[in-house]
Design an enzyme around this catalytic site. Sequence first.
Site, short mmCIF file in Angstrom:
data_model
loop_
_atom_site.label_atom_id
_atom_site.label_comp_id
_atom_site.label_asym_id
_atom_site.label_seq_id
_atom_site.Cartn_x
_atom_site.Cartn_y
_atom_site.Cartn_z
N TYR A 263 -15.78 -0.02 6.22
CA TYR A 263 -14.40 0.31 6.60
C TYR A 263 -14.15 -0.03 8.07
O TYR A 263 -13.16 -0.67 8.41
CB TYR A 263 -14.16 1.79 6.33
CG TYR A 263 -12.76 2.27 6.61
CD1 TYR A 263 -11.77 2.16 5.64
CD2 TYR A 263 -12.43 2.87 7.82
CE1 TYR A 263 -10.48 2.63 5.88
CE2 TYR A 263 -11.15 3.34 8.07
CZ TYR A 263 -10.18 3.22 7.10
OH TYR A 263 -8.91 3.68 7.35
N GLY B 26 0.84 -1.18 0.00
CA GLY B 26 0.00 0.00 0.00
C GLY B 26 0.88 1.24 0.00
O GLY B 26 0.66 2.18 0.76
N SER C 139 -6.63 1.45 12.08
CA SER C 139 -7.23 2.76 12.27
C SER C 139 -7.73 2.85 13.70
O SER C 139 -7.96 1.81 14.35
CB SER C 139 -8.41 2.95 11.30
OG SER C 139 -9.20 4.08 11.65
N SER D 67 0.90 5.86 -2.29
CA SER D 67 0.51 7.20 -1.85
C SER D 67 0.32 7.22 -0.34
O SER D 67 0.39 6.20 0.33
CB SER D 67 -0.79 7.64 -2.54
OG SER D 67 -1.89 6.84 -2.12
N GLY D 68 0.10 8.42 0.19
CA GLY D 68 -0.26 8.58 1.59
C GLY D 68 0.78 8.06 2.58
O GLY D 68 1.98 8.23 2.40
#
Length: 334
Positions: A157, A15, A144, A18-19
């Site tokens: 999510y 992953g 998260s 990006s970010g």
Amino acid sequence: MQLKPINQQVVAIVGASSGIGRETALQFAREGAKVIVSARNQAGLDSLVEEIRQAGGDATAIAADVREFRQVQAIADKAIQQYGRLDTWVHLAAVELYASFEQTTPEEFKQIIDINLMGQVFGAMAALPHLKREGRGALIHVSSVEAIRALPLQSAYASSKHGINGFLESLRVELMHDKVPVSVTEVQPASINTPVFDKARTKLGVKPMGVPPLYAPADVAKVILYVAEHPTRDIVVGDAGKAIALLQRLSPQLVDAFMRQSGFEAQRTDKPKSENAPDNLYEPISGYDQVNGEFPTQPSLTTWLDTHPTVTWGAIAATAALGAAALLGWGNEV
């Protein structure tokens, strides 16, 4: 458990286009690690590898769809082929949907579970044999703060993040029982200013945003590098995330009331965005191969303290000493 210094590690980052993932790869390479970077977006990976190599780092890219176990296995195999070993596996790949549960289709819910949860499961399955063979290593799974407390409009999510928490708790204890020297860490960021809000599918009618305050991807990357050297069970990134986690433990009903009052509007911008706008739920999209999004951020004091434990304990000791001195002084005055 003793983990290798960063500059002696081979690190796979899933992953990474990006970010947080991109910033994590850049930081690992800057500190001397050899990195394998993976995502669905080949163009994003190519630009990342070029950026790392121009700065003098060592990076190799392999595109993969984490819904397919064999493709995830290929990431670990690439590390062995290219560098001869694997020391740390960092898994961040995720997609997002902003919609009420009733607006979410079965196919959308399943897609998020397949990428966000099953992708993480496949990552651990692919990496663990190599880490065990090496004799030590780290599994770092980025979930998260929604693994602790879900937000409205993110049922799929949040379910995927709760799932990560559950499977890591079970895996961690199994490895402890078998005396396997592999550290298992869950990193739980609060709202982070990444391009996810541009890439996510939304049915809100507007571009979504993270519940303020937002923090910089670099803050999460620094935590990931820290736990790659220092075995850590779990760590929340962002002062607001720690506050929500604490309130959730103390009074879930109070957090329910807060979410009902503020959790809906806090995730909406005033920028119109159609449900048919391009998103990365099923395929990668171009134009967002970058670290940061467009929202303002603020520093996180608690995150800095978490990654500087010597300073933290020094501050506690100093505070205790001052308190003792004050008490002694007060007693003498009496």
